[in-house]
Design a protein around this motif. Structure first.
Motif, PDB file in Angstrom:
ATOM      1  N   PRO A  69      52.421  58.316  75.804  1.00 26.30           N
ATOM      2  CA  PRO A  69      51.241  57.739  75.143  1.00 26.30           C
ATOM      3  C   PRO A  69      50.118  58.732  74.905  1.00 26.30           C
ATOM      4  N   VAL A  70      50.136  59.863  75.611  1.00 32.28           N
ATOM      5  CA  VAL A  70      49.091  60.877  75.431  1.00 32.28           C
ATOM      6  C   VAL A  70      49.746  62.249  75.377  1.00 32.28           C
ATOM      7  N   ARG A  71      49.015  63.202  74.823  1.00 33.05           N
ATOM      8  CA  ARG A  71      49.461  64.592  74.849  1.00 33.05           C
ATOM      9  C   ARG A  71      49.008  65.232  76.154  1.00 33.05           C
ATOM     10  N   ARG A  72      49.056  66.547  76.230  1.00 33.75           N
ATOM     11  CA  ARG A  72      48.797  67.209  77.501  1.00 33.75           C
ATOM     12  C   ARG A  72      47.376  66.913  77.998  1.00 33.75           C
ATOM     13  N   VAL A  73      47.305  66.478  79.255  1.00 39.92           N
ATOM     14  CA  VAL A  73      46.027  66.063  79.827  1.00 39.92           C
ATOM     15  C   VAL A  73      45.295  67.276  80.374  1.00 39.92           C
ATOM     16  N   ASP A  74      43.997  67.308  80.136  1.00 42.65           N
ATOM     17  CA  ASP A  74      43.143  68.410  80.581  1.00 42.65           C
ATOM     18  C   ASP A  74      42.677  68.114  82.008  1.00 42.65           C
ATOM     19  N   ASN A  75      43.307  68.747  82.978  1.00 40.37           N
ATOM     20  CA  ASN A  75      42.972  68.497  84.380  1.00 40.37           C
ATOM     21  C   ASN A  75      41.574  68.987  84.734  1.00 40.37           C
ATOM     22  N   ALA A  76      41.238  70.176  84.272  1.00 36.51           N
ATOM     23  CA  ALA A  76      39.944  70.759  84.614  1.00 36.51           C
ATOM     24  C   ALA A  76      38.802  69.900  84.077  1.00 36.51           C
ATOM     25  N   TYR A  77      38.950  69.402  82.855  1.00 34.30           N
ATOM     26  CA  TYR A  77      37.914  68.540  82.274  1.00 34.30           C
ATOM     27  C   TYR A  77      37.713  67.305  83.152  1.00 34.30           C
ATOM     28  N   GLY A  78      38.809  66.723  83.617  1.00 34.46           N
ATOM     29  CA  GLY A  78      38.711  65.523  84.434  1.00 34.46           C
ATOM     30  C   GLY A  78      37.987  65.760  85.743  1.00 34.46           C
ATOM     31  N   ASP A  79      38.178  66.929  86.330  1.00 28.85           N
ATOM     32  CA  ASP A  79      37.491  67.225  87.586  1.00 28.85           C
ATOM     33  C   ASP A  79      36.011  67.557  87.356  1.00 28.85           C
ATOM     34  N   ARG A  80      35.728  68.187  86.206  1.00 26.55           N
ATOM     35  CA  ARG A  80      34.317  68.525  85.916  1.00 26.55           C
ATOM     36  C   ARG A  80      33.513  67.291  85.515  1.00 26.55           C
ATOM     37  N   HIS A  81      34.194  66.300  84.921  1.00 26.19           N
ATOM     38  CA  HIS A  81      33.522  65.086  84.459  1.00 26.19           C
ATOM     39  C   HIS A  81      34.183  63.881  85.139  1.00 26.19           C
ATOM     40  N   LEU A  82      34.045  63.831  86.472  1.00 25.85           N
ATOM     41  CA  LEU A  82      34.755  62.808  87.241  1.00 25.85           C
ATOM     42  C   LEU A  82      34.280  61.408  86.843  1.00 25.85           C
ATOM     43  N   ALA A  83      35.215  60.576  86.416  1.00 31.09           N
ATOM     44  CA  ALA A  83      34.945  59.184  86.061  1.00 31.09           C
ATOM     45  C   ALA A  83      36.122  58.371  86.577  1.00 31.09           C
ATOM     46  N   CYS A  84      35.848  57.430  87.457  1.00 28.49           N
ATOM     47  CA  CYS A  84      36.932  56.817  88.227  1.00 28.49           C
ATOM     48  C   CYS A  84      36.928  55.293  88.230  1.00 28.49           C
ATOM     49  N   SER A  85      36.462  54.692  87.150  1.00 28.08           N
ATOM     50  CA  SER A  85      36.548  53.235  87.057  1.00 28.08           C
ATOM     51  C   SER A  85      36.750  52.837  85.607  1.00 28.08           C
ATOM     52  N   CYS A  86      37.092  51.566  85.402  1.00 21.75           N
ATOM     53  CA  CYS A  86      37.347  51.077  84.045  1.00 21.75           C
ATOM     54  C   CYS A  86      36.089  51.093  83.190  1.00 21.75           C
ATOM     55  N   THR A  87      34.933  51.142  83.820  1.00 25.48           N
ATOM     56  CA  THR A  87      33.694  51.186  83.043  1.00 25.48           C
ATOM     57  C   THR A  87      33.590  52.479  82.247  1.00 25.48           C
ATOM     58  N   ASP A  88      34.388  53.480  82.646  1.00 21.43           N
ATOM     59  CA  ASP A  88      34.367  54.770  81.959  1.00 21.43           C
ATOM     60  C   ASP A  88      35.484  54.901  80.929  1.00 21.43           C
ATOM     61  N   TRP A  89      36.151  53.785  80.659  1.00 22.78           N
ATOM     62  CA  TRP A  89      37.380  53.897  79.864  1.00 22.78           C
ATOM     63  C   TRP A  89      37.774  52.543  79.317  1.00 22.78           C
ATOM     64  N   ARG A  90      38.387  52.543  78.153  1.00 22.73           N
ATOM     65  CA  ARG A  90      38.877  51.293  77.555  1.00 22.73           C
ATOM     66  C   ARG A  90      40.363  51.449  77.269  1.00 22.73           C
ATOM     67  N   PRO A  91      41.164  50.401  77.514  1.00 21.19           N
ATOM     68  CA  PRO A  91      42.603  50.513  77.242  1.00 21.19           C
ATOM     69  C   PRO A  91      42.895  50.917  75.806  1.00 21.19           C
ATOM     70  N   GLU A  92      42.040  50.462  74.864  1.00 17.83           N
ATOM     71  CA  GLU A  92      42.324  50.787  73.472  1.00 17.83           C
ATOM     72  C   GLU A  92      42.194  52.281  73.188  1.00 17.83           C
ATOM     73  N   ASP A  93      41.569  53.025  74.121  1.00 20.27           N
ATOM     74  CA  ASP A  93      41.504  54.467  73.950  1.00 20.27           C
ATOM     75  C   ASP A  93      42.889  55.095  73.961  1.00 20.27           C
ATOM     76  N   LEU A  94      43.842  54.401  74.570  1.00 20.21           N
ATOM     77  CA  LEU A  94      45.191  54.955  74.679  1.00 20.21           C
ATOM     78  C   LEU A  94      46.138  54.366  73.644  1.00 20.21           C
ATOM     79  N   GLU A  95      45.652  53.505  72.790  1.00 21.26           N
ATOM     80  CA  GLU A  95      46.540  52.870  71.811  1.00 21.26           C
ATOM     81  C   GLU A  95      46.693  53.764  70.576  1.00 21.26           C
TER      82      GLU A  95
END
Length: 934
Positions: free
Chosen positions: A908-934
């Motif tokens: 469903p996604v291409r290569r995930v940026d690990n470093a970006y995720g650690d620099r911009h830590l967001a760990c709940s659904c409030t930071d994300w919508r399921p449709e972002d992956l559609e």
């Protein structure tokens, strides 16, 4: 040999012959004789019953199940009956797409289970009122102990070494906290939180909300006293209660722990259940367990991943924040989907119903002269029975009702969502009381006013059609064993047969309270005793403990028995633990938790333990040597021929040998750790013995010990006079033990041995066929490996600027989960095919690796720059290859369909940026919508 053996082992006899011919051996036994050192081989075949047919095994298990008694349990202690929604039972718990997936280290093929775990985190954060949650721990008691050690790390005052524990904490949590604290030198003081003064000699304290007696307490004085002295406040809580009670985050808690079991997860006689730990974001680097975070992929599209992996034990080793490896991912997913299914209104309605039943029971008992809690309550009552205790218990037994005896004159009654008005009437009859409905209200000071579960995910799936499709959509995003081989070295992703899984959801196995009276679990006793006998025979040990509910817990429990053995012999000075540099990452972390100092032992150029270095360090630390931790076969995938000598050296210097049983799949039926010289060994039942990985858990890590260590095995967590426990329930997570019982029962001695031989055959076949394409980093006698092999990619970094990620992600395009990446050696892949995979799938993997080697060659010879190659752009999503702006130097077909044998799985996604995720830590659904992956 039962017909099940042929169904479990994927390699047919004709295929075996083909594979053996390519290896240059005429028989499977000849290969095993060449691969496995004779000095460690079993002197006799396994003494186990012949294998059962599948229907016979189910009949035996049904007989055991029927000997368990399903009484109505109102015992509480953090364990409650619950209704598992059928849509979740059928489409998640019983669905191999969910229970056969691996820990989501490869994010691109794990977006479904990552989303479910993110929902779990959001649920916990919202209900507890905290900023950050992990995505599950092993059980509530373990979580309480982890909260203690986390708080200890956070405290900067060197003189602060005391941890306060409320005497109203659940007893099993108190016991596990005490057990964890003692090796670390932490002083635990148990007392009344209302009267305890917390000076700066304390680093933290823990209270229960509501407490084990059911009281909803004010913590104002406790919290203010703690804050004034820089003492952290830990709070154990109940998620359902927090739908109507003020959350811990509003009461001053710094760390919140608890269990999500009552959110649709069956009692299971104690597990598996998903616990949690929530805290503030500022403490994120000190949190134990896994955190799911939001990142972006190479197109800038939001994607999920496991965040902050630098905290993990396999990276930090002796400096790790925890030894947690297996979590309870599958059960966290169940709890999360329970919240999605019911939503905030549904959860609150359940809580209000439970609360009203409790108030009605309280008013009725008080009207009959019984004294109950003076404090407000949610779902639990502590009743003073005076001289009527025996009479009440007798009446309850006649109605098949379990109550909790709290003291000689008090008992506890804990209600849950399954409690009905008829149940209340039955309970009142036990007390000789009559129903007096209550119109009492929860005092406003305790009423929750803040909102929770506001994200659309908790409001979108109310019909079964919608929920079924949502669960299917999540599962379809992932690659699990029902899709393709998962060739992970060290983790043994083998078949989890349907017959093994069926009994797990039988009520007679999953409906028992872990502290029900012994007479009610005769069936479990028979099953566990028989499984203990079988595992003892397989391993060569004298006694088994089923309490550790993960491999890491097994390591810790095994080292605690070594420590207790030395102390019993008045050798309190023995604290040095020798660990080869090739050891599993959890080994050093477990040793530190057990109060030991880690001393590393070198490995030689062949990946074996450096015997000179071992001898030298054993002599140097002879007076203080506690143990050696060794994995066998080694983490490098070979049978070390010096293993008996290794054990002898340790014993000569007064130490004990702990053997990590992660690689037992290469031993069963061929050699036994107890015969080799090990004193203790843990077994990963979720690897060798077929309990599924479940996306990162459940697991079971029982330990086997020699007779001199048996008196030091973990004790009952509820009994303060017993040996220190390691888990919350006496038998860990027993509802999944029927899986391993069924596997052993159906395979029988010859089938188990055959499986081991075929696992070794398959690994050597892969290693041999890939020679000339990739180097196998380590081999043992006769150039052979054990059940796994390590492929070396380090040279390609120089010749092609290749990243090991390029290979792992390109394998996704061929329809494979990547092997274990960069462990135990950086820029390598550790491959383990297992005995369950057919030759066609093994050949498909080999062909995929050869095709990838050709793509690497294109980079090496200059015909395809690495930055433009399909390797660097992998994995290829459907959206990417159908884009109107295709500008790659290779065709769309090469990207998406790299070979005719590729099994098409669309990530469903291409290569995930690990470093970006650690620099911009967001760990709940409030930071994300399921449709972002559609």
């Amino acid at each position: 040999m039962s017909s099940f053996v042929q169904r479990h082992i994927g390699i047919r006899q004709a295929d075996q012959n083909t594979m053996l011919q390519s290896l240059g051996y005429t028989s499977l036994d000849d290969l095993i004789d060449a691969a496995v050192p004779q000095q460690i081989r079993c002197l006799r075949p396994l003494q186990l019953p012949d294998g059962l047919e599948e229907h016979e095994a189910l009949k035996r298990l049904r007989n055991y199940a029927e000997q368990n008694q399903l009484w109505r349990s109102y015992i509480g202690m953090g364990y409650h009956n619950t209704h598992t929604p059928s849509v979740i039972l059928r489409n998640l718990i019983e669905n191999p797409s969910w229970y056969t997936s691996y820990t989501p280290y490869q994010a691109e093929i794990s977006q479904g289970r990552l989303e479910a775990l993110l929902v779990f985190q959001t649920m916990v954060q919202d209900l507890t009122g905290m900023e950050l949650s992990n995505c599950s721990l092993l059980d509530e008691a373990t979580a309480a102990a982890e909260a203690m050690t986390m708080a200890h790390r956070l405290c900067k005052r060197k003189n602060a070494n005391r941890f306060f524990v409320s005497n109203k904490l659940h007893p099993q949590c108190i016991r596990v906290i005490q057990a964890r604290a003692e090796p670390l030198g932490i002083e635990v003081l148990i007392g009344n939180h209302n009267t305890q003064s917390l000076d700066d000699s304390y680093f933290a304290g823990i209270v229960q909300y509501p407490d084990t007696e059911g009281n909803i307490n004010h913590f104002d004085g406790f919290v203010s006293s703690a804050k004034e002295n820089g003492v952290l406040v830990c709070m154990a809580t109940d998620l359902l209660s927090l739908t109507i009670l003020k959350p811990p985050g509003e009461l001053g808690a710094d760390i919140v722990i608890g269990n999500s079991q009552r959110f649709g997860v069956p009692l299971g006689f104690g597990g598996p259940h998903a616990a949690f730990l929530a805290t503030f974001e500022q403490y994120k680097k000190h949190m134990p367990g896994r955190i799911i975070g939001v990142s972006v992929d190479s197109d800038g599209k939001r994607a999920l991943r496991m965040a902050l992996q630098t905290r993990e034990q396999h990276i930090r080793r002796a400096k790790a924040t925890s030894n947690i490896c297996t979590a309870q991912a599958l059960l966290a997913n169940v709890a999360a989907m329970y919240a999605v299914w019911h939503g905030p209104e549904g959860l609150k309605s359940i809580a209000q119903q439970v609360h009203q039943h409790t108030l009605n029971l309280k008013s009725s008992l008080e009207a009959s002269g019984f004294h109950c809690n003076a404090s407000p309550v949610f779902d639990t009552l502590c009743v003073e029975t005076n001289d009527q205790t025996n009479e009440i218990f007798s009446k309850a037994a006649n109605k098949q009702i379990n109550l909790r005896q709290y003291s000689e004159t008090k008992l506890v009654v804990a209600l849950d969502e399954t409690t009905t008005s008829e149940d209340i009437q039955d309970l009142l009859q036990c007390f000789g009381a009559h129903l007096v409905p209550s119109d009492a209200q929860l005092p406003s000071a305790h009423v929750r006013e803040s909102s929770y579960l506001d994200h659309p995910i908790f409001h979108s799936y109310r019909s079964e059609t919608e929920m079924m499709r949502y669960l299917h959509t999540l599962a379809a995003k992932d690659l699990a064993l029902d899709t393709a081989m998962i060739p992970l070295g060290s983790c043994t992703m083998k078949l989890n047969a349907a017959t093994e899984m069926i009994p797990v959801t039988w009520p007679e196995f999953n409906g028992l309270h872990p502290y029900a009276p012994e007479a009610q679990f005769n069936g479990y006793t028979l099953l566990i005793d028989e499984l203990n006998e079988w595992l003892a025979e397989i391993t060569g040990f004298d006694a088994i403990s089923m309490q550790p509910n993960a491999g890491s817990q097994g390591e810790y429990a095994g080292l605690l028995t070594i420590r207790a053995y030395h102390h019993a012999n008045n050798n309190h000075n023995r604290h040095i633990c020798l660990i080869p540099t090739s050891a599993h990452g959890t080994n050093p972390a477990s040793a530190v938790m057990a109060g030991m100092k880690v001393v590393a032992v070198k490995c030689d150029s062949e990946g074996n333990i450096d015997m000179f270095d071992l001898q030298s360090k054993a002599e140097k630390h002879s007076d203080d040597l506690a143990a050696l931790m060794v994995t066998y076969p080694s983490t490098h995938g070979v049978f070390e021929e010096s293993i008996r000598e290794v054990c002898d050296i340790i014993h000569q210097h007064g130490g004990q040998v702990y053997m990590d049983g992660a690689n037992t799949n290469a031993l069963v039926g061929l050699c036994r750790p107890g015969d080799i010289g090990a004193d203790v060994c843990h077994l990963n039942l979720h690897k060798t013995f077929c309990i599924p990985h479940g996306g990162g858990g459940p697991g079971m890590g029982p330990i086997g010990v020699k007779s001199h260590r048996a008196p030091h095995l973990p004790g009952n967590p509820s009994q303060f006079s017993a040996n220190p426990p390691v888990s919350a329930a006496p038998f860990g997570s027993p509802s999944i033990l029927p899986i391993s019982w069924a596997y052993i029962a159906m395979m029988g001695p010859s089938g188990l041995t055959e499986a081991t031989k075929v696992a070794i055959l398959s690994a050597n076949y892969i290693a041999t066929r890939l020679k000339g394409h990739f180097d196998v980093l380590y081999t043992g006698k006769n150039g052979l490996v054990a059940h796994e092999c390590i492929l070396d990619f380090r040279g390609f970094k120089k010749t092609a600027q290749l990243l090991i990620d390029d290979v792992a992600k390109r394998l996704i395009d061929f329809g494979f989960h990547a092997p274990t990446m960069s462990w135990p050696v950086r820029d390598t892949l550790m491959v383990e095919p297992t005995e369950s995979e057919p030759l066609s799938e093994i050949d498909r993997f080999i062909d995929a690796m050869i095709a990838i080697r050709a793509e690497i060659a294109d980079v090496e010879n200059g015909s395809m720059p690495i930055e433009d190659s399909p390797l660097r752009h992998a994995p290829h999503t459907a959206e990417f290859v159908t884009s109107d702006n295709w500008s790659q130097k290779y065709t769309r077909k090469v990207g998406a369909f790299p070979a005719p044998f590729a099994l098409k799985y669309w990530p469903p996604v291409r290569r995930v940026d690990n470093a970006y995720g650690d620099r911009h830590l967001a760990c709940s659904c409030t930071d994300w919508r399921p449709e972002d992956l559609e």
